[in-house]
Design an enzyme around this catalytic site. Structure first.
Site, short mmCIF file in Angstrom:
data_model
loop_
_atom_site.label_atom_id
_atom_site.label_comp_id
_atom_site.label_asym_id
_atom_site.label_seq_id
_atom_site.Cartn_x
_atom_site.Cartn_y
_atom_site.Cartn_z
N GLN A 15 45.25 43.55 37.03
CA GLN A 15 44.73 42.40 37.93
C GLN A 15 43.14 42.10 37.99
O GLN A 15 42.95 41.71 39.11
CB GLN A 15 45.53 42.06 38.99
CG GLN A 15 46.97 41.83 38.69
CD GLN A 15 46.99 40.53 38.04
OE1 GLN A 15 46.17 39.38 38.34
NE2 GLN A 15 48.03 40.07 37.24
N SER A 16 42.51 42.64 37.51
CA SER A 16 40.89 42.74 37.60
C SER A 16 40.46 41.22 37.85
O SER A 16 40.58 40.47 36.92
CB SER A 16 40.20 43.31 36.69
OG SER A 16 38.81 43.47 36.64
N ASN A 17 39.67 40.87 38.79
CA ASN A 17 38.96 39.93 39.21
C ASN A 17 37.85 39.75 38.11
O ASN A 17 37.32 38.52 37.79
CB ASN A 17 38.47 39.62 40.38
CG ASN A 17 39.55 39.42 41.37
OD1 ASN A 17 40.67 38.56 41.32
ND2 ASN A 17 39.71 40.38 42.20
N ALA A 44 41.14 46.80 35.84
CA ALA A 44 42.56 46.93 36.14
C ALA A 44 43.31 45.82 35.57
O ALA A 44 42.73 44.75 35.55
CB ALA A 44 42.73 47.12 37.74
#
Length: 348
Positions: free
Chosen positions: A83-85, A81
């Site tokens: 804002q994927s970590n 995504a």
């Protein structure tokens, strides 16, 4: 199969050292008091794993990058995504290990504001030197993986040696081994602290963290229940995904699967409007964790998981005399990207 045999099989897997471990286990007495419970509430601080603002993915990436290094890869590709970590941690690991990183950002969350698009993990990806591309779908794991493979093949034609970290559940969940290790770490710490745990509460998304933890507990002889809080899909879809992950871990390690389907506990009561979309329960959890325990939770994973823990206290599943452990999987950078969504928290 003995505990030492499982440990030997884990030790035989290629692994790169990336995470600061063991991470601490801390009490949350102020939160317990705010919730009016006599239960012991605890937190496993996997937000403190280091690697560019930490998080659970550092543990998983140790095993992916172990394979990449063993294959003499010079480039890593990953999808996630906006804002994927996971992709941010991957960019950090690649930078640390001297590899090129290509990140594919999927449109999973219906958000177009500048903060979401440019702040948080996206900003860190750019600072870390990753190459960013976009994928138009958000619920097409096979398609996203196929696009990574297409990019990797193109890179091979350029003389590079790429390594692909796949998203879909039909690929071996090598990263889940990181939480098999973490499960052993938790059991060792609890024993040293003379802490009798009654339950673990954990985010359940890709299922690597949830499945790895559950597998590890059972493999190391613990029947401790694990409550998975769904953050992306309905419980009816998540249960078989977690169980499949446990079976795939057994295949990787070449051992019997110690997990039964009955061991897989998940709840989708806290998922809110959908992946990456907080609701009032998420906001309450973020506010209480910050103002009672100085824990920074994100609206995508940890906020919803803490909402689940609060719900388990309120419905009596976590009762007086119990000790429940919340796995803080990180996600701190996303807080900045979701600043607009957190206005209800700030207004309280």
């Amino acid at each position: 199969m003995s505990i030492s045999d499982i440990a030997d099989r884990l030790a035989a897997q290629p692994r790169a050292t990336l995470a600061h471990a063991p991470t601490p286990i801390e009490a949350m007495p102020n939160l317990a008091k705010a919730l009016g419970t006599d239960a012991g509430l605890w937190v496993k601080r996997d937000d403190c794993t280091g690697l560019a603002m930490g998080g659970n993915k550092a543990r998983q990436l140790e095993f992916y990058f172990g394979q990449a290094l063993a294959a003499n890869a010079d480039t890593v590709l990953i999808t996630g995504a906006v804002q994927s970590n996971f992709v941010r941690s991957c960019a950090a690991a690649a930078a640390k290990l001297g590899m090129e990183c290509h990140i594919q950002l999927e449109e999973r969350v219906p958000k177009s504001d500048p903060l979401y698009r440019n702040s948080g993990n996206v900003l860190l990806n750019k600072l870390l030197g990753a190459h960013l591309t976009s994928y138009p779908e958000g619920e097409d794991e096979a398609g996203a993986d196929a696009e990574l493979e297409r990019m990797a093949e193109e890179m091979r034609g350029q003389g590079k040696t790429p390594y692909v970290i796949h998203l879909a559940a039909d690929h071996p969940p090598q990263g889940a081994l990181g939480y098999v290790v973490a499960a052993g770490e938790i059991l060792k710490q609890a024993k040293a602290m003379d802490l009798k745990l009654n339950r673990i509460v954990i985010a359940s998304g890709s299922a690597a963290t949830h499945g790895g933890t559950l597998f590890g507990l059972r493999a190391f002889g613990s029947d401790l229940p694990v409550s998975g809080i769904c953050v992306r899909r309905a419980a009816a879809l998540q249960v078989p995904r977690v169980f499949k992950t446990c079976g795939a871990i057994a295949d990787i390690l070449g051992c019997p699967n110690p997990v039964s389907e009955a061991d897989v506990q998940v709840s989708d009561a806290y998922i809110g409007p959908g992946y990456g979309q907080p609701d009032a329960g998420t906001h309450e959890a973020i506010r209480l964790a910050a103002r009672k325990e100085a824990l920074i939770l994100d609206p995508v994973y940890t906020g919803k998981t803490m909402a689940g823990m609060i719900g388990l206290v309120r419905d009596g599943t976590i009762g007086a005399g119990d000790n429940a452990l919340f796995i803080h999987t990180g996600g701190t950078p996303a807080v900045f990207a979701y600043a607009n969504d957190l206005e209800p928290v700030l207004a309280e």
